[in-house]
Design a protein around this motif. Structure first.
Motif: not given
Length: 364
Positions: A68-81, A83-89, A237-244
């Protein structure tokens, strides 16, 4: 310790404009900007303003957290490239100027069949898969899980804002999805034949476009040999997902043990479960939840305590008890994603400022 049940997690994310906070139709660009080795763990979603990241099959919560952490970081970086933001909402917080669906024949068919229902802004969920022996077992496990799903839902609420304002609900995503005819608490089924008969009836009536649109909060996966729990908002957060993930896996393991012991699933009416689910989406953990067995409202954290007690043997057997107890303590102190979003807004008075912070927390 017994052999842990396998798990896999799908997380859906919004792509937002860094200035306005509106949804951006950048899904194809973001997916294209992902590292090649992660593209096989990504998917285009219903809206151009969404992407989904999928873990491989895992056996430990530590594995789940790493992916989860690796995927979120990579997707956030790709989103910045892009011109947007990755948001977990869980729901679109500001607005979605472009409401067309992604260029996929199935998505176009869904849009044509359901009409204006499809015009709601994007929503994002988290789907947790737990491996089981076969489809019949998945259906029987679902009968045991259904009574606990509103509590799982309350733990995950992460979508209080829509159209630029607080909706008054902890999970606006859940409220948006109320209009879909085959989404909500699952019925109780006698077995596979009963399940197939019901699905056939719903397809024949037009309520389901096809058999793939079994959208209940818990279902036998149409793709994998798993029980799929899909009641939750995407977690902040990824930590919340791990708990669930730990709690859902323990619920499935507990159900399997009950089935082996010949214990029946609680026979709770669907109307009661729907009320409990609405209550969970409205209040999260900041109030009372409807206890569908005792048939009365109770403090939310009392029901969370009941859930923990019910699955403690399974958590211990899976090797997850310490991690889940620690994560629940953290969640109790910090609050759900919905409460954290509201606290950020109370401090800043700015929804764009909240979304900037959500992007940081999504990335981790």
């Amino acid at each position: 310790m017994t052999t842990p049940l396998t798990v896999g997690v799908e997380e859906e994310f919004l792509l937002l404009d860094p200035v306005t906070g509106e949804n951006v139709p950048a899904g194809p660009a973001v997916l294209g900007a992902l590292p090649a080795h992660l593209r096989e763990h990504s998917r285009a979603e219903f809206r151009h303003s969404m992407i989904e990241m999928v873990t491989p099959v895992c056996t430990t919560l530590a594995e789940v957290g790493e992916h989860l952490g690796r995927h979120r970081r990579a997707a956030a970086e790709a989103a910045e490239e892009a011109g947007c933001r990755l948001v977990a909402a869980g729901a679109t917080p500001v607005g979605e100027p472009r409401l067309t669906v992604s260029d996929n024949p199935r998505y176009r068919a869904i849009a044509a069949h359901y009409g204006p229902i499809v015009a709601d802004p994007a929503v994002c969920g988290c789907h947790i898969h737990v491996g089981v022996p076969d489809r019949e077992t998945a259906i029987q496990v679902g009968n045991h899980l259904r009574v606990w799903l509103p509590v799982v839902q309350a733990l995950s609420v992460n979508s209080p804002f829509a159209a630029g304002a607080d909706t008054g609900h902890a999970s606006w995503r859940s409220m948006q999805l109320e209009r879909w005819p085959t989404l909500g608490p699952p019925p109780r089924f006698a077995g596979k034949e009963d399940f197939d008969q019901m699905v056939g009836l719903l397809v024949g009536s037009g309520a389901m476009l096809d058999e793939s649109l079994v959208l209940w909060h818990c279902r036998p996966s149409s793709t994998y040999p798993t029980v799929e729990v899909r009641v939750t908002d995407v977690c902040l957060t990824a930590e919340d997902t791990v708990l669930l993930t730990g709690l859902v896996r323990a619920l499935v393991a507990t159900a399997l043990a009950d089935l082996a012991a010949g214990l029946p699933a609680p026979d709770v009416p669907g109307t009661v479960l729907r009320a409990a689910s609405w209550n969970a989406a409205h209040s999260g953990l900041d109030g009372t939840l409807l206890d569908p067995v005792a048939l009365r409202p109770r403090p939310a954290w009392e029901l969370v305590g009941n859930l923990l007690t019910a699955v403690t043997p399974a958590l211990a057997q899976q090797g997850d008890l310490d991690a889940v107890e620690t994560a629940l303590d953290r969640l109790r102190a910090e609050g759900t994603g919905a409460r954290r979003q509201r606290e950020l807004f109370a401090r800043t008075g700015s929804l764009p400022g909240v979304l900037t912070e959500l992007a940081h927390r999504t990335r981790g």
